[in-house]
Write an enzyme that holds these catalytic residues in place. Structure first.
Site, mmCIF file in Angstrom:
data_model
loop_
_atom_site.group_PDB
_atom_site.id
_atom_site.type_symbol
_atom_site.label_atom_id
_atom_site.label_comp_id
_atom_site.label_asym_id
_atom_site.label_seq_id
_atom_site.Cartn_x
_atom_site.Cartn_y
_atom_site.Cartn_z
ATOM 1 N N THR A 34 -1.581 -3.342 -19.022
ATOM 2 C CA THR A 34 -0.156 -3.358 -19.158
ATOM 3 C C THR A 34 -0.194 -4.481 -17.912
ATOM 4 O O THR A 34 0.309 -5.333 -18.064
ATOM 5 C CB THR A 34 1.001 -2.715 -19.083
ATOM 6 N N ASP A 49 -2.919 -5.125 2.081
ATOM 7 C CA ASP A 49 -1.903 -3.565 1.937
ATOM 8 C C ASP A 49 -1.584 -3.047 2.316
ATOM 9 O O ASP A 49 -2.499 -2.337 3.429
ATOM 10 C CB ASP A 49 -3.675 -3.189 1.014
ATOM 11 N N ASP A 58 -2.830 1.002 1.948
ATOM 12 C CA ASP A 58 -4.261 1.468 3.068
ATOM 13 C C ASP A 58 -3.793 0.776 4.479
ATOM 14 O O ASP A 58 -4.754 1.613 5.291
ATOM 15 C CB ASP A 58 -5.057 -0.371 2.448
ATOM 16 N N ARG A 105 -0.035 1.055 -11.036
ATOM 17 C CA ARG A 105 0.412 -0.523 -12.178
ATOM 18 C C ARG A 105 -0.781 0.499 -13.514
ATOM 19 O O ARG A 105 -2.074 0.425 -13.369
ATOM 20 C CB ARG A 105 -0.105 -1.394 -10.923
HETATM 21 C C1 PRP Z 1 2.413 -1.600 -2.311
HETATM 22 C C2 PRP Z 1 4.036 -1.627 -2.440
HETATM 23 C C3 PRP Z 1 4.696 -1.326 -3.338
HETATM 24 C C4 PRP Z 1 4.528 -2.452 -4.719
HETATM 25 C C5 PRP Z 1 4.486 -3.610 -4.260
HETATM 26 O O1 PRP Z 1 1.849 0.219 -3.578
HETATM 27 O O2 PRP Z 1 3.977 -0.109 -1.329
HETATM 28 O O3 PRP Z 1 5.180 -0.209 -3.660
HETATM 29 O O4 PRP Z 1 2.896 -2.579 -4.079
HETATM 30 O O5 PRP Z 1 4.168 -4.408 -5.515
HETATM 31 P P1 PRP Z 1 5.192 -5.178 -6.565
HETATM 32 O O6 PRP Z 1 6.590 -5.771 -5.799
HETATM 33 O O7 PRP Z 1 4.234 -6.445 -7.060
HETATM 34 O O8 PRP Z 1 4.964 -3.851 -7.377
HETATM 35 P P2 PRP Z 1 0.759 -0.307 -4.159
HETATM 36 O O9 PRP Z 1 0.914 0.031 -6.083
HETATM 37 O O10 PRP Z 1 -0.185 -1.010 -3.654
HETATM 38 O O11 PRP Z 1 0.947 1.057 -4.011
HETATM 39 P P3 PRP Z 1 0.143 2.492 -2.893
HETATM 40 O O12 PRP Z 1 1.539 2.733 -1.909
HETATM 41 O O13 PRP Z 1 0.372 3.645 -2.904
HETATM 42 O O14 PRP Z 1 -0.802 1.645 -1.855
HETATM 43 N N1 URA Z 2 1.311 -4.675 -2.502
HETATM 44 C C1 URA Z 2 0.921 -4.712 -0.829
HETATM 45 O O1 URA Z 2 0.730 -3.823 -0.102
HETATM 46 N N2 URA Z 2 1.497 -5.578 -0.333
HETATM 47 C C2 URA Z 2 1.170 -7.023 -1.173
HETATM 48 O O2 URA Z 2 1.580 -8.037 -0.510
HETATM 49 C C3 URA Z 2 1.425 -7.059 -2.442
HETATM 50 C C4 URA Z 2 1.872 -5.812 -2.549
#
Ligand code: PRP
Ligand code: URA
Length: 209
Positions: free
Chosen positions: A108, A200, A203, A104
């Site tokens: 933005t 998360d 994590d 992300r």
């Molecule tokens: C988490 C999750 C999704 C995303 C969802 O990943 O696994 O990919 O957030 O959020 P959204 O619907 O608001 O896009 P994260 O970006 O935390 O990355 P990670 O899997 O590397 O922990």
């Molecule tokens: N990504 C996560 O891992 N958890 C949430 O609740 C939202 C986004």
């Protein structure tokens, strides 16, 4: 129009309650995500095509059913989607696996693709995109957009927990995609986390902070 399927199977809900619990450690969390993904794969593949085959049992010849050989690819969104991949592959072991990595942008807040490696015969495959969380929907929408851009036509999306906001945006962005959810939660909080959620997912799966 894509459908939204929310699972109410007791085994899935039971395991999900442990996945959600804060005190559940990394090892157990990982095992449970794997198990729930396997159970969900059973339902996500319910409409796969079958074909008749002639076989010989020890007693007689018969016409039996086998999968029509439609090629399937599972696509985890990195990184948390990795935790669901093996569970799905236990049900459909011949599936190929593609990977899409998104981060992300801090300015933005839009998801930006940093990695994509997919099977070559994209047009011929059914895709199952996996990610434990559908929060704002940004990651799922971008990952599916990325698949379509490369030629994918039949895509399903599968997650453990979704927020209503994310489901609505995903439906609007990709109305042709069926969405499979183990639990539809209440809302997003101000940080984009699902409430009550599980925290998360990446994590908790990988033991990072
Ligand atoms: C988490 C999750 C999704 C995303 C969802 O990943 O696994 O990919 O957030 O959020 P959204 O619907 O608001 O896009 P994260 O970006 O935390 O990355 P990670 O899997 O590397 O922990
Ligand atoms: N990504 C996560 O891992 N958890 C949430 O609740 C939202 C986004």
């Amino acid at each position: 129009m894509g459908k939204v399927h929310v699972f109410d199977h007791p085994l899935i809900q039971h395991k999900l309650s442990y996945i959600r619990e804060e005190k559940t450690g990394t090892k157990e969390f990982r095992e449970l995500v794997d198990e729930v993904s396997m159970l969900m794969a059973y339902e996500v593949t319910r409409d796969l095509e079958l074909q008749d085959v002639e076989i010989q049992t020890p007693v007689t010849k018969m016409t039996a059913k086998r999968l029509a050989g439609k090629k399937i690819a599972v696509v985890p969104i990195l990184r948390a989607g990795l935790g669901m991949t093996d569970g799905v592959l236990k049900m459909i072991p011949a599936a190929r696996v593609g990977h899409i990595g998104l981060y992300r942008d801090p300015e933005t807040l839009q998801p930006v693709e940093y990695f994509a490696k997919l099977p070559q015969d994209i047009e011929e495959r059914d895709f199952i995109v996996v990610d434990p969380m559908l929060a704002t929907g940004g990651s799922a929408i971008e990952a599916i957009h990325s698949l379509k851009k490369r030629g994918a036509t039949k895509i399903r999306f599968m997650c453990l927990i979704a927020a209503p906001e994310g489901v609505e945006l995903l439906k609007k962005a990709h109305p042709d995609v069926d969405i499979y959810i183990a639990a539809l939660d209440e809302k997003l909080n101000d940080h984009g986390y699902i409430v009550p959620g599980l925290g998360d997912a990446g994590d908790r799966l990988f033991g990072t902070k």
